[in-house]
Design a protein around this motif. Structure first.
Motif, PDB file in Angstrom:
ATOM      1  N   UNK A   1      25.458  51.254  66.174  1.00 18.99           N
ATOM      2  CA  UNK A   1      26.156  51.840  67.114  1.00 18.99           C
ATOM      3  C   UNK A   1      26.775  53.156  66.310  1.00 18.99           C
ATOM      4  N   UNK A   2      26.859  53.100  65.130  1.00 20.94           N
ATOM      5  CA  UNK A   2      27.476  54.206  64.406  1.00 20.94           C
ATOM      6  C   UNK A   2      26.546  54.564  63.404  1.00 20.94           C
TER       7      UNK A   2
ATOM      8  N   UNK B   1      54.584  49.289  62.282  1.00 23.14           N
ATOM      9  CA  UNK B   1      54.443  48.986  63.777  1.00 23.14           C
ATOM     10  C   UNK B   1      53.360  49.799  64.490  1.00 23.14           C
ATOM     11  N   UNK B   2      53.246  49.278  65.660  1.00 23.85           N
ATOM     12  CA  UNK B   2      51.842  49.736  66.481  1.00 23.85           C
ATOM     13  C   UNK B   2      51.890  51.239  66.577  1.00 23.85           C
ATOM     14  N   UNK B   3      52.897  51.678  67.157  1.00 23.98           N
ATOM     15  CA  UNK B   3      53.130  53.309  67.229  1.00 23.98           C
ATOM     16  C   UNK B   3      52.738  54.110  65.837  1.00 23.98           C
ATOM     17  N   UNK B   4      52.990  53.705  65.012  1.00 28.54           N
ATOM     18  CA  UNK B   4      52.803  54.258  63.454  1.00 28.54           C
ATOM     19  C   UNK B   4      51.280  54.168  63.257  1.00 28.54           C
ATOM     20  N   UNK B   5      50.652  53.096  63.582  1.00 28.39           N
ATOM     21  CA  UNK B   5      49.352  53.075  63.345  1.00 28.39           C
ATOM     22  C   UNK B   5      48.530  53.969  64.337  1.00 28.39           C
ATOM     23  N   UNK B   6      49.128  54.023  65.667  1.00 30.57           N
ATOM     24  CA  UNK B   6      48.508  54.873  66.641  1.00 30.57           C
ATOM     25  C   UNK B   6      48.694  56.321  66.356  1.00 30.57           C
ATOM     26  N   UNK B   7      49.799  56.791  65.438  1.00 34.17           N
ATOM     27  CA  UNK B   7      49.958  58.127  64.959  1.00 34.17           C
ATOM     28  C   UNK B   7      48.990  58.469  64.030  1.00 34.17           C
ATOM     29  N   UNK B   8      48.339  57.527  63.428  1.00 28.32           N
ATOM     30  CA  UNK B   8      47.143  57.797  62.440  1.00 28.32           C
ATOM     31  C   UNK B   8      46.084  58.339  63.160  1.00 28.32           C
ATOM     32  N   UNK B   9      45.796  58.192  64.689  1.00 24.62           N
ATOM     33  CA  UNK B   9      44.936  58.678  65.375  1.00 24.62           C
ATOM     34  C   UNK B   9      44.054  57.425  65.573  1.00 24.62           C
TER      35      UNK B   9
ATOM     36  N   UNK C   1      38.330  50.575  69.743  1.00 24.41           N
ATOM     37  CA  UNK C   1      37.071  50.889  69.641  1.00 24.41           C
ATOM     38  C   UNK C   1      36.464  51.849  68.475  1.00 24.41           C
ATOM     39  N   UNK C   2      37.512  51.993  67.424  1.00 27.57           N
ATOM     40  CA  UNK C   2      37.035  52.752  66.323  1.00 27.57           C
ATOM     41  C   UNK C   2      36.442  51.922  65.628  1.00 27.57           C
ATOM     42  N   UNK C   3      35.233  52.274  64.777  1.00 30.14           N
ATOM     43  CA  UNK C   3      34.435  51.477  63.969  1.00 30.14           C
ATOM     44  C   UNK C   3      35.291  51.049  62.593  1.00 30.14           C
ATOM     45  N   UNK C   4      34.728  50.069  62.214  1.00 30.84           N
ATOM     46  CA  UNK C   4      35.235  49.453  60.763  1.00 30.84           C
ATOM     47  C   UNK C   4      34.082  49.142  59.892  1.00 30.84           C
ATOM     48  N   UNK C   5      33.956  49.720  58.929  1.00 30.65           N
ATOM     49  CA  UNK C   5      32.624  49.616  57.812  1.00 30.65           C
ATOM     50  C   UNK C   5      33.210  49.006  56.691  1.00 30.65           C
ATOM     51  N   UNK C   6      32.263  48.149  56.157  1.00 26.50           N
ATOM     52  CA  UNK C   6      32.682  47.228  54.882  1.00 26.50           C
ATOM     53  C   UNK C   6      32.139  48.014  53.596  1.00 26.50           C
ATOM     54  N   UNK C   7      32.888  47.839  52.535  1.00 21.97           N
ATOM     55  CA  UNK C   7      32.495  48.385  51.206  1.00 21.97           C
ATOM     56  C   UNK C   7      31.160  47.646  50.775  1.00 21.97           C
ATOM     57  N   UNK C   8      30.072  48.519  50.551  1.00 19.85           N
ATOM     58  CA  UNK C   8      28.697  47.980  50.218  1.00 19.85           C
ATOM     59  C   UNK C   8      28.944  47.110  48.865  1.00 19.85           C
ATOM     60  N   UNK C   9      29.574  47.878  47.728  1.00 16.95           N
ATOM     61  CA  UNK C   9      29.523  47.389  46.492  1.00 16.95           C
ATOM     62  C   UNK C   9      28.447  47.300  45.805  1.00 16.95           C
ATOM     63  N   UNK C  10      27.427  48.242  46.032  1.00 16.61           N
ATOM     64  CA  UNK C  10      26.161  48.219  45.509  1.00 16.61           C
ATOM     65  C   UNK C  10      26.016  48.356  43.805  1.00 16.61           C
ATOM     66  N   UNK C  11      25.292  47.363  43.271  1.00 17.26           N
ATOM     67  CA  UNK C  11      25.404  47.205  41.803  1.00 17.26           C
ATOM     68  C   UNK C  11      23.972  46.810  41.444  1.00 17.26           C
TER      69      UNK C  11
ATOM     70  N   UNK D   1      35.965  60.751  66.481  1.00 20.38           N
ATOM     71  CA  UNK D   1      35.659  62.056  66.953  1.00 20.38           C
ATOM     72  C   UNK D   1      36.640  63.042  65.843  1.00 20.38           C
ATOM     73  N   UNK D   2      36.797  62.664  64.758  1.00 18.92           N
ATOM     74  CA  UNK D   2      37.686  63.280  63.907  1.00 18.92           C
ATOM     75  C   UNK D   2      37.065  63.670  62.701  1.00 18.92           C
ATOM     76  N   UNK D   3      36.326  62.517  62.033  1.00 18.98           N
ATOM     77  CA  UNK D   3      35.887  62.429  60.801  1.00 18.98           C
ATOM     78  C   UNK D   3      36.740  61.844  59.804  1.00 18.98           C
TER      79      UNK D   3
END
Length: 345
Positions: A19-20, A148-156, A160-170, A106-108
């Motif tokens: 989806x992303x 607190x939650x508001x400080x996290x929301x202040x980060x944007x 629904x925001x996606x979360x990706x995992x570090x692949x750590x390719x070796x 929508x921000x990059x």
């Protein structure tokens, strides 16, 4: 193998949870254009390229998927940490302790963090080792000063925001390849390298072949919505599953005879076996009990094709995965000789 491994490292470096996937689709489009092809991006976001063959009346389809496991922000907790919802299928313990990125919509912009069980500290929680790893207990600890939650929301950040995992390719000196998302970026790298080879060496395939890079395999519906009416064979190049009662290993190509969707086409898999024998390709036959592929999704959608599945042997699937360059090489060889072979009878 050098070019295949280079493609793999590039693919694993691009974030692409289901989806992303626009960034990885854009990369594929540009790479294929640079190779001299005319790829298209489907409405679903996959990337397809048609290679015209000597026989244009009967077509082949070969797929690999570039979407991966990931997560979404499920909720912002009162202390500013994040609850997650899974994207794709995996147990929560498979991602515990992993570094991650939250992709602000929508921000990059991204915010880094670490995925942990809430009761992590053994100095505070006596059940730190035994508490259930579940959606209620797993969370993202952000690398930001939030209380607190508001400080996290202040980060944007929002639900629904996606979360990706570090692949750590070796890549080790002993030939092992360790990374998240070898399922299925190994296969995508193989298809890219074959397309490069066919173009550079001016190789004409016997049948028109559709190379499809799908972006919804991890959630079950994959590349099945735009198959050409001329298609008669469908090969999914995906991972071979390793574990108890499995023959698959990290040094051979795995040919699947059955997965959770049922048996693969008997004549097709026997054709692959004969090709492996004739070309001294090391292979293993196997059954993957809890598995589905782009090919099995196509069958559920009603595709009238012979279908098969093969892939490199991947250790610890849907966790921090590993394979060996030998398995990648044998898989590369079998896909190549198949695409140059006669149709399955």
């Amino acid at each position: 193998m050098k070019e295949t491994i280079n493609y793999l490292k590039k693919l694993t470096s691009i974030v692409s949870p289901t989806g992303y996937t626009k960034e990885i689709a854009d990369y594929l489009l540009e790479e294929l254009k640079d190779l001299g092809y005319t790829p298209v991006c489907t409405n679903k976001g996959g990337v397809n390229v048609v290679v015209c063959g000597i026989d244009d009346s009967r077509h082949r389809v070969v797929t690999a998927h570039v979407d991966t496991l990931g997560a979404m922000v499920r909720a912002i907790k009162p202390d500013g940490r994040l609850k997650m919802a899974k994207v794709g299928g995996y147990p929560w313990n498979m991602i515990e302790g992993e570094n991650c990125l939250v992709h602000v919509a929508n921000t990059g912009k991204t915010v880094s963090g670490t995925i942990l069980v809430h009761q992590t500290s053994t100095h505070v929680y006596k059940d730190a080792g035994t508490v259930e790893r579940s959606e209620d207990n797993m969370e993202v600890r952000l690398d930001a000063k939030v209380r607190n939650a508001q400080q996290t929301r202040d980060l944007g950040i929002d639900v629904g925001d996606y979360i990706s995992f570090n692949p750590r390719t070796i890549i080790t000196d002993t030939g092992f390849i360790k990374s998240r998302f070898l399922d299925d970026k190994v296969s995508a790298a193989i298809l890219l390298d074959l397309l490069r080879k066919y173009k550079e060496e001016n190789i004409k395939l016997p049948y028109t072949t559709h190379f499809m890079f799908s972006v919804f395999e991890e959630v079950g519906h994959g590349a099945n919505s735009n198959l050409p009416k001329e298609a008669v064979e469908y090969l999914a190049v995906d991972m071979g599953a390793i574990g108890d009662d499995q023959q698959t290993d990290e040094y051979t190509v795995s040919i699947c005879v059955k997965d959770a969707s049922g048996p693969y086409n008997y004549e097709f898999r026997n054709h692959l076996v004969e090709l492996a024998k004739e070309n001294n390709i090391d292979y293993k036959l196997d059954i993957y009990p809890y598995y589905g592929s782009d090919a099995s999704a196509a069958m559920r959608a009603g595709a009238e094709v012979k279908h098969a599945l093969l892939g490199a042997g991947i250790e610890s699937s849907h966790s921090y995965e590993r394979t060996h360059i030998d398995s990648v090489r044998e898989t590369h060889k079998l896909v190549d000789v198949y695409l140059r072979s006669e149709l399955v009878m």
